[in-house]
Design a protein around this motif. Structure first.
Motif, PDB file in Angstrom:
ATOM      1  N   UNK A   4       0.831  -1.199   0.000  1.00 31.31           N
ATOM      2  CA  UNK A   4       0.000   0.000   0.000  1.00 31.31           C
ATOM      3  C   UNK A   4       0.863   1.246   0.000  1.00 31.31           C
ATOM      4  N   UNK A   5       0.507   2.219  -0.840  1.00 31.23           N
ATOM      5  CA  UNK A   5       1.025   3.581  -0.767  1.00 31.23           C
ATOM      6  C   UNK A   5      -0.100   4.454  -0.241  1.00 31.23           C
ATOM      7  N   UNK A   6       0.198   5.249   0.766  1.00 38.41           N
ATOM      8  CA  UNK A   6      -0.820   6.027   1.475  1.00 38.41           C
ATOM      9  C   UNK A   6      -0.559   7.521   1.310  1.00 38.41           C
ATOM     10  N   UNK A   7      -1.564   8.251   0.804  1.00 39.40           N
ATOM     11  CA  UNK A   7      -1.484   9.700   0.671  1.00 39.40           C
ATOM     12  C   UNK A   7      -2.394  10.368   1.697  1.00 39.40           C
ATOM     13  N   UNK A   8      -2.026  11.580   2.122  1.00 45.43           N
ATOM     14  CA  UNK A   8      -2.808  12.314   3.125  1.00 45.43           C
ATOM     15  C   UNK A   8      -3.065  11.397   4.327  1.00 45.43           C
ATOM     16  N   UNK A   9      -1.977  10.865   4.867  1.00 44.48           N
ATOM     17  CA  UNK A   9      -2.059   9.770   5.831  1.00 44.48           C
ATOM     18  C   UNK A   9      -2.546  10.189   7.209  1.00 44.48           C
ATOM     19  N   UNK A  10      -2.455  11.487   7.543  1.00 45.01           N
ATOM     20  CA  UNK A  10      -2.905  11.933   8.853  1.00 45.01           C
ATOM     21  C   UNK A  10      -2.154  11.212   9.959  1.00 45.01           C
ATOM     22  N   UNK A  18      -5.762  -0.954   7.133  1.00 46.67           N
ATOM     23  CA  UNK A  18      -5.200  -1.834   6.107  1.00 46.67           C
ATOM     24  C   UNK A  18      -4.168  -2.798   6.694  1.00 46.67           C
ATOM     25  N   UNK A  19      -3.364  -2.326   7.636  1.00 47.66           N
ATOM     26  CA  UNK A  19      -2.397  -3.211   8.290  1.00 47.66           C
ATOM     27  C   UNK A  19      -3.130  -4.348   9.000  1.00 47.66           C
ATOM     28  N   UNK A  20      -4.207  -4.011   9.722  1.00 49.24           N
ATOM     29  CA  UNK A  20      -4.969  -5.037  10.435  1.00 49.24           C
ATOM     30  C   UNK A  20      -5.639  -6.010   9.476  1.00 49.24           C
ATOM     31  N   UNK A  21      -5.835  -5.598   8.224  1.00 48.19           N
ATOM     32  CA  UNK A  21      -6.431  -6.480   7.211  1.00 48.19           C
ATOM     33  C   UNK A  21      -5.373  -7.280   6.458  1.00 48.19           C
ATOM     34  N   UNK A  22      -4.094  -7.117   6.825  1.00 47.85           N
ATOM     35  CA  UNK A  22      -3.051  -7.937   6.242  1.00 47.85           C
ATOM     36  C   UNK A  22      -2.228  -7.287   5.156  1.00 47.85           C
ATOM     37  N   UNK A  23      -2.346  -5.969   4.997  1.00 46.64           N
ATOM     38  CA  UNK A  23      -1.566  -5.245   3.994  1.00 46.64           C
ATOM     39  C   UNK A  23      -0.264  -4.718   4.598  1.00 46.64           C
ATOM     40  N   UNK A  24       0.663  -4.362   3.715  1.00 44.53           N
ATOM     41  CA  UNK A  24       1.952  -3.805   4.110  1.00 44.53           C
ATOM     42  C   UNK A  24       2.053  -2.374   3.585  1.00 44.53           C
ATOM     43  N   UNK A  25       2.145  -1.396   4.474  1.00 45.76           N
ATOM     44  CA  UNK A  25       2.314   0.001   4.063  1.00 45.76           C
ATOM     45  C   UNK A  25       3.790   0.204   3.745  1.00 45.76           C
ATOM     46  N   UNK A  26       4.100   0.537   2.490  1.00 43.42           N
ATOM     47  CA  UNK A  26       5.514   0.672   2.106  1.00 43.42           C
ATOM     48  C   UNK A  26       5.930   2.126   1.926  1.00 43.42           C
ATOM     49  N   UNK A  44       5.874   3.792  14.224  1.00 42.52           N
ATOM     50  CA  UNK A  44       7.333   3.633  14.175  1.00 42.52           C
ATOM     51  C   UNK A  44       7.790   3.449  12.735  1.00 42.52           C
ATOM     52  N   UNK A  45       7.278   4.341  11.853  1.00 39.28           N
ATOM     53  CA  UNK A  45       7.410   4.142  10.417  1.00 39.28           C
ATOM     54  C   UNK A  45       8.510   5.001   9.811  1.00 39.28           C
ATOM     55  N   UNK A  46       9.506   4.351   9.245  1.00 40.47           N
ATOM     56  CA  UNK A  46      10.546   5.090   8.546  1.00 40.47           C
ATOM     57  C   UNK A  46      10.150   5.371   7.100  1.00 40.47           C
ATOM     58  N   UNK A  47       8.986   4.863   6.682  1.00 39.95           N
ATOM     59  CA  UNK A  47       8.522   5.061   5.313  1.00 39.95           C
ATOM     60  C   UNK A  47       7.673   6.335   5.166  1.00 39.95           C
ATOM     61  N   UNK A  48       7.382   7.014   6.258  1.00 41.74           N
ATOM     62  CA  UNK A  48       6.532   8.208   6.207  1.00 41.74           C
ATOM     63  C   UNK A  48       7.341   9.406   5.717  1.00 41.74           C
ATOM     64  N   UNK A  49       6.870  10.039   4.657  1.00 37.22           N
ATOM     65  CA  UNK A  49       7.529  11.207   4.070  1.00 37.22           C
ATOM     66  C   UNK A  49       6.761  12.459   4.478  1.00 37.22           C
ATOM     67  N   UNK A  50       7.400  13.337   5.237  1.00 37.09           N
ATOM     68  CA  UNK A  50       6.756  14.557   5.731  1.00 37.09           C
ATOM     69  C   UNK A  50       7.019  15.708   4.759  1.00 37.09           C
ATOM     70  N   UNK A  51       6.181  15.799   3.739  1.00 36.54           N
ATOM     71  CA  UNK A  51       6.314  16.856   2.731  1.00 36.54           C
ATOM     72  C   UNK A  51       4.963  17.104   2.079  1.00 36.54           C
ATOM     73  N   UNK A  52       4.825  18.234   1.463  1.00 37.54           N
ATOM     74  CA  UNK A  52       3.648  18.533   0.654  1.00 37.54           C
ATOM     75  C   UNK A  52       3.682  17.639  -0.581  1.00 37.54           C
ATOM     76  N   UNK A  53       2.608  16.912  -0.824  1.00 34.54           N
ATOM     77  CA  UNK A  53       2.570  15.972  -1.952  1.00 34.54           C
ATOM     78  C   UNK A  53       2.815  16.680  -3.278  1.00 34.54           C
ATOM     79  N   UNK A  54       2.492  17.953  -3.357  1.00 36.25           N
ATOM     80  CA  UNK A  54       2.699  18.698  -4.598  1.00 36.25           C
ATOM     81  C   UNK A  54       4.180  18.893  -4.923  1.00 36.25           C
ATOM     82  N   UNK A  55       5.022  18.727  -3.914  1.00 37.87           N
ATOM     83  CA  UNK A  55       6.461  18.906  -4.109  1.00 37.87           C
ATOM     84  C   UNK A  55       7.194  17.586  -4.328  1.00 37.87           C
ATOM     85  N   UNK A  56       6.447  16.507  -4.421  1.00 40.27           N
ATOM     86  CA  UNK A  56       7.069  15.182  -4.539  1.00 40.27           C
ATOM     87  C   UNK A  56       6.953  14.679  -5.979  1.00 40.27           C
ATOM     88  N   UNK A  57       8.061  14.240  -6.511  1.00 39.87           N
ATOM     89  CA  UNK A  57       8.106  13.650  -7.844  1.00 39.87           C
ATOM     90  C   UNK A  57       7.429  12.283  -7.782  1.00 39.87           C
TER      91      UNK A  57
END
Length: 313
Positions: A4-10, A18-26, A44-57
């Motif tokens: 799973x890729x998660x946008x506007x993750x809050x 999704x994790x409880x349903x057996x998915x892997x947030x990458x 405890x997620x090192x995959x979380x990117x703290x940026x405005x999505x508009x600035x991400x390629x």
């Protein structure tokens, strides 16, 4: 394990479901610093990117089976200005399309306020539907109240959208059915426990006095809305909102020690978060109330995620 890729993750409500349903947030993205602190504190997620999505390629975002997004709802909410796609926040939906067009997930999962269906005479939802269809996705959607689909007595009504580019998935997929509401408001409250003083309205102000004189029964939960207080006689908690830190918009109860707002732990229960989910001490109480009000009902997300999982299998 499906990715799973998660946008506007809050604070991670959708991701936990999704994790409880057996998915892997990458990979996940959230702009708000305080929300990111809460997310990292619990996942405890090192995959979380703290940026405005508009600035991400978008080409730097990894492929995933599922793309999720609880894109900002204020632009479409009755409680907001309802400026829709004229509001920069409303336009953030098109970032979902930009990312989807690049990583091409099998499934897209979206969550927003129920009023999205009616906003601008249905034109806003039509724009979303057509935008997904143009990418080759078949769109399913349903309005699902928390009290009907999660066995949690909160009258939170949200629209959930599941779109897939796979015909066999779309033919097999169905949203979960309603389930009986057996959990009572009283089951989620701590009326017998003295809470920290910050939750009680004991100041010598006119509004605190109004609360104390109005919130008098332990049989009800109360809602303050723009300074007016009403008992919820439907025996359910009203929708948790981002503005409920304000006494004029708080959700109120009477316990054995006085009139008070819902505690943060009680709010988390009404959203179905795990018992071991906590807000870090680094954020303010106002931020914490805003975060839980802006989040989702986790068990409802989990039920939809399980249906998506079954469709992908």
């Amino acid at each position: 394990m499906y990715k799973v890729v998660s946008l506007f993750s809050g604070i991670g409500g959708i991701d936990i479901g999704f994790i409880e349903a057996g998915f892997d947030i990458i990979w996940a993205n959230e702009k708000g610093h305080a929300a990111c602190e809460t997310y990292r504190h619990n996942l405890n997620a090192d995959y979380l990117v703290e940026r405005d999505i508009r600035d991400i390629d978008a080409s730097k975002i990894p492929y995933a089976d599922v793309l999720t997004a609880g894109f900002p709802c204020q632009s479409f909410s009755i409680g907001g200005a309802e400026r829709g796609f004229c509001d920069p926040r409303g336009q953030l939906f098109f970032q979902v399309i930009r990312v989807a067009e690049t990583i091409k997930p099998k499934v897209i999962f979206l969550e927003n306020v129920e009023n999205l269906l009616e906003h601008d005479e249905g034109k806003s939802f039509q724009t979303i539907y057509v935008s997904l269809a143009k990418l080759g996705y078949i769109v399913h959607y349903r309005c699902m109240p928390t009290h009907e689909y999660a066995n949690i007595p909160q009258t939170r009504r949200r629209i959930y959208i599941v779109a897939s580019a796979d015909i066999s998935f779309s033919q097999a997929f169905s949203f979960p059915d309603p389930i009986p509401l057996t959990t009572k408001v009283a089951d989620l409250l701590d009326r017998k426990v003295k809470q920290p003083d910050v939750y009680y309205f004991n100041k010598r102000s006119s509004f605190d006095e109004y609360i104390r004189n109005t919130v008098v029964s332990t049989a009800f939960i109360y809602r303050a809305y723009h300074g007016s207080i009403k008992a919820m006689r439907n025996r359910k908690c009203p929708t948790l909102t981002a503005s409920m830190y304000s006494p004029q918009n708080a959700i109120l109860v009477r316990d054995d020690y006085g009139a008070r707002r819902l505690t943060l732990r009680e709010c988390l229960r009404f959203q179905g978060f795990p018992h071991n989910f906590y807000f870090p001490k680094s954020i303010t109480m106002e931020d914490a109330y805003r975060q839980v009000g802006n989040s989702v009902t986790v068990p409802l997300i989990k039920r939809i995620a399980l249906s998506i999982h079954d469709g992908l299998a």
